[in-house]
Enzyme design. Structure first.
Site, PDB file in Angstrom:
ATOM      1  N   GLU A 172     -66.385  14.002  -6.731  1.00  0.00           N
ATOM      2  CA  GLU A 172     -65.346  13.876  -8.185  1.00  0.00           C
ATOM      3  C   GLU A 172     -64.393  12.446  -8.453  1.00  0.00           C
ATOM      4  O   GLU A 172     -63.000  12.189  -7.274  1.00  0.00           O
ATOM      5  CB  GLU A 172     -64.078  15.292  -7.873  1.00  0.00           C
ATOM      6  CG  GLU A 172     -64.963  16.339  -8.282  1.00  0.00           C
ATOM      7  CD  GLU A 172     -64.342  17.530  -8.531  1.00  0.00           C
ATOM      8  OE1 GLU A 172     -62.905  17.473  -8.631  1.00  0.00           O
ATOM      9  OE2 GLU A 172     -64.847  18.397  -8.988  1.00  0.00           O
ATOM     10  N   GLU A 372     -70.811  21.821  -8.441  1.00  0.00           N
ATOM     11  CA  GLU A 372     -69.911  22.724  -7.956  1.00  0.00           C
ATOM     12  C   GLU A 372     -69.873  23.061  -9.701  1.00  0.00           C
ATOM     13  O   GLU A 372     -70.015  22.901 -10.525  1.00  0.00           O
ATOM     14  CB  GLU A 372     -68.409  22.115  -7.820  1.00  0.00           C
ATOM     15  CG  GLU A 372     -68.502  21.540  -6.551  1.00  0.00           C
ATOM     16  CD  GLU A 372     -66.848  20.863  -6.469  1.00  0.00           C
ATOM     17  OE1 GLU A 372     -65.959  21.395  -7.194  1.00  0.00           O
ATOM     18  OE2 GLU A 372     -66.863  20.557  -5.659  1.00  0.00           O
TER      19      GLU A 372
HETATM   20  C1  GBH Z   1     -63.445  20.592  -7.120  1.00  0.00           C
HETATM   21  O1  GBH Z   1     -61.658  20.406  -8.018  1.00  0.00           O
HETATM   22  C2  GBH Z   1     -62.557  20.539  -6.343  1.00  0.00           C
HETATM   23  O2  GBH Z   1     -64.469  19.505  -5.205  1.00  0.00           O
HETATM   24  C3  GBH Z   1     -63.178  21.255  -4.750  1.00  0.00           C
HETATM   25  O3  GBH Z   1     -62.720  20.809  -3.545  1.00  0.00           O
HETATM   26  C4  GBH Z   1     -61.485  22.544  -5.469  1.00  0.00           C
HETATM   27  O4  GBH Z   1     -62.070  23.135  -4.694  1.00  0.00           O
HETATM   28  C5  GBH Z   1     -62.582  22.619  -6.534  1.00  0.00           C
HETATM   29  O5  GBH Z   1     -62.823  22.116  -7.510  1.00  0.00           O
HETATM   30  C6  GBH Z   1     -61.727  23.941  -7.052  1.00  0.00           C
HETATM   31  O6  GBH Z   1     -60.180  23.361  -8.038  1.00  0.00           O
HETATM   32  O7  GBH Z   1     -52.455  23.130  -9.577  1.00  0.00           O
HETATM   33  O8  GBH Z   1     -52.090  23.108  -7.146  1.00  0.00           O
HETATM   34  O9  GBH Z   1     -53.635  25.100  -8.082  1.00  0.00           O
HETATM   35  C7  GBH Z   1     -61.197  20.233  -9.510  1.00  0.00           C
HETATM   36  C8  GBH Z   1     -60.247  19.844  -9.559  1.00  0.00           C
HETATM   37  C9  GBH Z   1     -58.231  20.164  -7.442  1.00  0.00           C
HETATM   38  C10 GBH Z   1     -57.959  21.509  -9.717  1.00  0.00           C
HETATM   39  C11 GBH Z   1     -57.587  21.254  -7.084  1.00  0.00           C
HETATM   40  C12 GBH Z   1     -57.403  22.452  -9.253  1.00  0.00           C
HETATM   41  C13 GBH Z   1     -55.342  22.411  -7.718  1.00  0.00           C
HETATM   42  C14 GBH Z   1     -54.164  22.171  -8.457  1.00  0.00           C
HETATM   43  N1  GBH Z   1     -59.027  19.921  -8.799  1.00  0.00           N
HETATM   44  N2  GBH Z   1     -56.297  21.827  -8.078  1.00  0.00           N
HETATM   45  S1  GBH Z   1     -53.466  23.288  -8.112  1.00  0.00           S
END
Ligand code: GBH
Length: 466
Positions: A172, A372
């Site tokens: 990513e 993913e």
């Molecule tokens: C992907 O991120 C990642 O590659 C993976 O590690 C992650 O666990 C998965 O998807 C699911 O998110 O609003 O504080 O909860 C996608 C981008 C990054 C979006 C983390 C959500 C959490 C922020 N994601 N984010 S919060």
């Protein structure tokens, strides 16, 4: 004759990889064991106020100690592939310099365990846990980080490619840059959502574009290093969160608009990695904020890859054809558009059809993996001890159904990795957001497969959407 569901299964091609995915910081724990160095997540998670409920990855799901049990669970689930990430700071505690054999040993043991279980290992070399020592020297703002990454990638290929045949470079790029170095503000159904990842910087556009350039340069240099150091036939490609413009309907004009939008949305990442140049549209729009780069950089960045990995959760936007210069127009998403339990996660399974189809039609890579695909859910344990995650089962069968359609139409999709094998630390979102097919009790570390794990096993066994 009657068409029964058994004779009419939505099948994937033979050899399709039924994979599960995780990432080092989200599962491993043991941040100080066996000579590991600090990463930016070890630092960031301990800054007060950054993590939901002050959660950290200090223990996570203790996978570093429990990897054997975890591999057995995935075997029992019928997984044929496992995408894990390597913590760079276990291998090179300060990012560069002398390697740490004990850190390497862990991944040797994991890989051997996977192969014994009949599960193909797919290693991601960078899933966001940059060695802190490199951050202290400028992190992704510094070109040297890209060079150090390539050395580390070459080293891993040399040590693992007798058994690991497939490597993903960075995970990513878009989110490393925007969430890690600026922070992303979204309005989801009328509510503001701010998402930030380590190192939590707030850079201006020029600096951001330079960071972006260094990440794709790291990718390109690492592809070259892996070719040089890996056994013949070692395969490599990026794992990008593809920003997909989904056409509002499947008609030539709107599909054309979606291609234009998608190429534009991925200008700094997939587009430059797969074409070896920054598009004129991007350079023009960036103007004085454009990154500084050389022709040699572009050559490295465009090094041919064996496949493209795309993480697919949501459409970046819906698009339709338009008369104006860009050729497309964003269609605003309805406030009542259904969503999964994460605030950012609009439910739009058709993106699992469009993302690979458009990747194929725009850039024509040799092969595509969905690196993913998955969703968070509430995952309460019911009175009988089971976790009936019917929303996740609904999600997966719809998403996989759309993916199967793209595959049946000839898009070269080699496999899909469900995010995630196990509940884990959802970055700054903490442990409350559960993405696993296997439930984890974060106090006792007990693993319990959810209903979706049963669905996955049956579907993998039939190589079909059930
Ligand atoms: C992907 O991120 C990642 O590659 C993976 O590690 C992650 O666990 C998965 O998807 C699911 O998110 O609003 O504080 O909860 C996608 C981008 C990054 C979006 C983390 C959500 C959490 C922020 N994601 N984010 S919060």
């Amino acid at each position: 004759a009657l068409i029964t569901s058994a004779s009419n299964l939505a099948k994937f091609p033979d050899g399709f990889c039924w994979g599960l995915a995780t990432a080092s910081y989200q599962i491993e724990g043991s941040p100080k064991v066996d000579g590991k160095g600090m990463s930016i997540w070890d630092t960031y998670a301990h800054i007060p106020g950054k993590m939901k409920n002050n959660d950290t990855g200090d223990v996570a799901i203790d996978h570093y100690q429990r990897y054997k049990e975890d591999v057995q669970i995935m075997k029992e689930m019928g997984a044929t592939g496992y995408r894990f990430s390597i913590a760079w700071s276990r291998i090179f505690p300060s990012g560069t310099g002398l390697a740490n054999p004990k850190g390497l040993d862990f991944y040797n043991r994991l890989v051997d365990e996977l192969l014994n279980a009949g599960i193909q290992p797919f290693a991601t070399l960078y899933h966001w846990d940059l060695p802190q020592a490199l951050q202290d020297k400028g992190g992704w703002q510094s070109r040297e980080t890209a060079e150090c990454f390539a050395q580390y990638a070459g080293y891993m290929a040399e040590k693992l490619s007798d058994r690991v045949k497939n490597f993903f470079t960075l995970n990513e790029f878009q989110n490393i840059v925007d969430m890690g170095h600026r922070g992303v503000d979204m309005v989801v159904q009328g509510k503001p959502v701010h998402i930030e990842l380590a190192p939590g910087l707030k850079l201006d556009n020029q600096a951001l574009n330079q960071v972006a350039h260094h990440t794709v340069l790291a990718h390109g240099l690492s592809v070259q290093a892996i070719r040089a150091m890996g056994k013949k036939g070692t395969k490599v490609g990026p794992a990008e969160v593809m920003f997909c413009g989904v056409p509002i309907m499947d008609s030539p004009e709107h599909v054309k608009a979606a291609e234009l939008a998608t190429r534009r949305l991925n200008a700094r990442f997939l587009d430059v990695m797969l074409t070896g140049k920054y598009s004129d549209a991007y350079l023009q729009e960036a103007g004085k904020d454009a990154p500084k780069f050389t022709e040699e950089d572009l050559q490295a960045i465009g090094s041919p890859v064996d496949f493209v990995g795309i993480n697919v959760y949501i459409p970046k936007m819906y698009v339709m054809a338009s008369e104006d210069e860009s050729g497309y127009k964003e269609v605003p998403m309805s406030v009542s558009h259904p969503k999964m339990s994460s605030p950012w996660h609009t439910f739009a399974p058709e993106v699992l059809y469009w993302a690979p189809r458009l990747t194929h039609s725009i850039w024509k890579p040799k092969a595509i993996y969905i690196t993913e695909n998955g969703c968070a859910a509430s995952d309460e344990i019911s009175a009988d001890g089971n976790i009936y995650d019917t929303d996740r089962v609904m999600y997966l069968r719809n998403a996989m159904g759309q993916l199967q359609r793209a595959s049946a139409e000839g898009v070269p999709i080699k496999g899909n990795f469900v995010w995630s094998a196990f509940d884990n630390l959802e970055w700054s979102g903490g442990f409350g957001t559960r993405f696993g097919l296997v439930h984890v009790n974060f106090k006792t570390q007990k693993r319990t497969p959810k209903l979706s794990a049963k669905w996955f096993k049956e579907a993998a066994g039939h190589n079909a959407v059930l």
